[in-house]
Design an enzyme around this catalytic site. Sequence first.
Site, PDB file in Angstrom:
ATOM      1  N   ASP A  50       0.326  -7.438   0.893  1.00 33.30           N
ATOM      2  CA  ASP A  50       0.102  -8.321  -0.262  1.00 33.30           C
ATOM      3  C   ASP A  50       1.304  -8.258  -1.209  1.00 33.30           C
ATOM      4  OD1 ASP A  50      -0.384  -5.824  -1.327  1.00 33.30           O
ATOM      5  OD2 ASP A  50      -2.369  -6.305  -2.135  1.00 33.30           O
ATOM      6  N   SER A  51       2.307  -7.440  -0.845  1.00 35.87           N
ATOM      7  CA  SER A  51       3.610  -7.502  -1.529  1.00 35.87           C
ATOM      8  C   SER A  51       4.175  -8.913  -1.449  1.00 35.87           C
ATOM      9  CB  SER A  51       4.594  -6.510  -0.898  1.00 35.87           C
ATOM     10  OG  SER A  51       4.630  -6.673   0.509  1.00 35.87           O
ATOM     11  N   ASP A  89      -2.956  -6.958   5.211  1.00 40.37           N
ATOM     12  CA  ASP A  89      -3.439  -6.345   3.966  1.00 40.37           C
ATOM     13  C   ASP A  89      -4.659  -7.094   3.457  1.00 40.37           C
ATOM     14  OD1 ASP A  89      -2.892  -4.233   2.312  1.00 40.37           O
ATOM     15  OD2 ASP A  89      -1.043  -5.105   1.501  1.00 40.37           O
ATOM     16  N   LYS A 118      -5.671  -3.409   6.301  1.00 41.50           N
ATOM     17  CA  LYS A 118      -5.345  -2.289   5.410  1.00 41.50           C
ATOM     18  C   LYS A 118      -6.127  -2.447   4.109  1.00 41.50           C
ATOM     19  CE  LYS A 118      -1.186  -1.790   3.290  1.00 41.50           C
ATOM     20  NZ  LYS A 118      -1.576  -1.820   1.850  1.00 41.50           N
ATOM     21  N   GLU A 120      -6.677  -0.640   0.271  1.00 41.94           N
ATOM     22  CA  GLU A 120      -6.236   0.320  -0.735  1.00 41.94           C
ATOM     23  C   GLU A 120      -7.441   1.025  -1.353  1.00 41.94           C
ATOM     24  OE1 GLU A 120      -3.667  -1.313  -3.743  1.00 41.94           O
ATOM     25  OE2 GLU A 120      -2.359  -2.268  -2.273  1.00 41.94           O
ATOM     26  N   GLU A 187       1.607   6.363  -0.267  1.00 46.13           N
ATOM     27  CA  GLU A 187       2.684   5.757  -1.068  1.00 46.13           C
ATOM     28  C   GLU A 187       2.941   6.537  -2.355  1.00 46.13           C
ATOM     29  OE1 GLU A 187       2.384   1.522  -1.664  1.00 46.13           O
ATOM     30  OE2 GLU A 187       4.013   1.510  -3.140  1.00 46.13           O
TER      31      GLU A 187
HETATM   32  O1  KIV Z   1       1.852  -4.754   0.351  1.00 48.34           O
HETATM   33  C1  KIV Z   1       2.683  -4.004   0.885  1.00 48.34           C
HETATM   34  O2  KIV Z   1       3.784  -4.397   1.264  1.00 48.34           O
HETATM   35  C2  KIV Z   1       2.295  -2.608   1.067  1.00 48.34           C
HETATM   36  C3  KIV Z   1       3.356  -1.645   1.523  1.00 48.34           C
HETATM   37  C4  KIV Z   1       4.305  -1.364   0.442  1.00 48.34           C
HETATM   38  C5  KIV Z   1       2.778  -0.404   2.099  1.00 48.34           C
HETATM   39  O3  KIV Z   1       1.174  -2.261   0.840  1.00 48.34           O
END
Ligand code: KIV
Length: 275
Positions: A50-51, A89, A118, A120, A187
């Site tokens: 989600d970056s 994500d 993924k 969080e 992280e």
């Molecule tokens: O969203 C993302 O790119 C991430 C990575 C930095 C692990 O969660």
Amino acid sequence: MSSHSFTPRLTLHDLRKLAATRKLAMLTCYDAGFAATLDAAGVDLILIGDSLGMVVQGHDSTLPVTVEHVAYHTACVARGAARPWIVADMPFGSFQASPEQAYGNAVRLMQAGSQMVKIEGGAEMAPTVEFLVRRGIPVCAHVGLTPQHVNVFGGYRVQGRGADAVNRLQAAAQSLQDAGAAMMVIEAVPEPVARGLAQSLQLITIGIGASAACTGQVLVLHDMLGAGTGRRPRFVKSFMAGADSIEAAVRAYVADVQAARFPGPEHVYAETPAA
Ligand code: KIV
């Protein structure tokens, strides 16, 4: 008989076997063209992070990203990369309300082309992880600096400093593993704490600002290519220096991760901040 050559996609079983011989290289990616380059350069795992809210959409956090955004970019990446294991994500607000909400949105991302989602969060996410894994959805947990909590943390701050924080982090990691998570991103956690987690957990650990002792490493693609402006976290290294192409830079990253040359001491955090 077909004359097409066919590259089978890595499985979790393959990743565990590879991890017994070398470190695993993961990068974020958001489109088919870069995904093909990452595949050609030997990247093992791709994360549609989600970056993308920050490096693709131009927001100042990951919070505005939606499931539809991640699904769109996951489908692009899945068309471009044949071999890497693909992790999508789960964005802010798409999984926290209930395991059922998480399941519905995870199915959307798996159907878009990911092999894993993924999530969080800490111990509070263990029931959701168990719910997903029991229903056929592999889960990568994400602990430490979880960017979706930026407003709770008061900024993008190193986590796991001090005895209470370390105990909470260790308990969270153990409960997420017990719930069935097969992988965990760690992280921005002090190196000795991250090393302790990597050495005590059985699942695949992926470090970012964590420790070279993790099973593998991840960076945001734009960061490792030196793209963009603004303050770079300590754990970022540009691999474009000395490389004559993007593929060469990614190959350099893969080689350094595989051989545990990256991250070096300059890319990880000490237990207490330098005075
Ligand atoms: O969203 C993302 O790119 C991430 C990575 C930095 C692990 O969660």
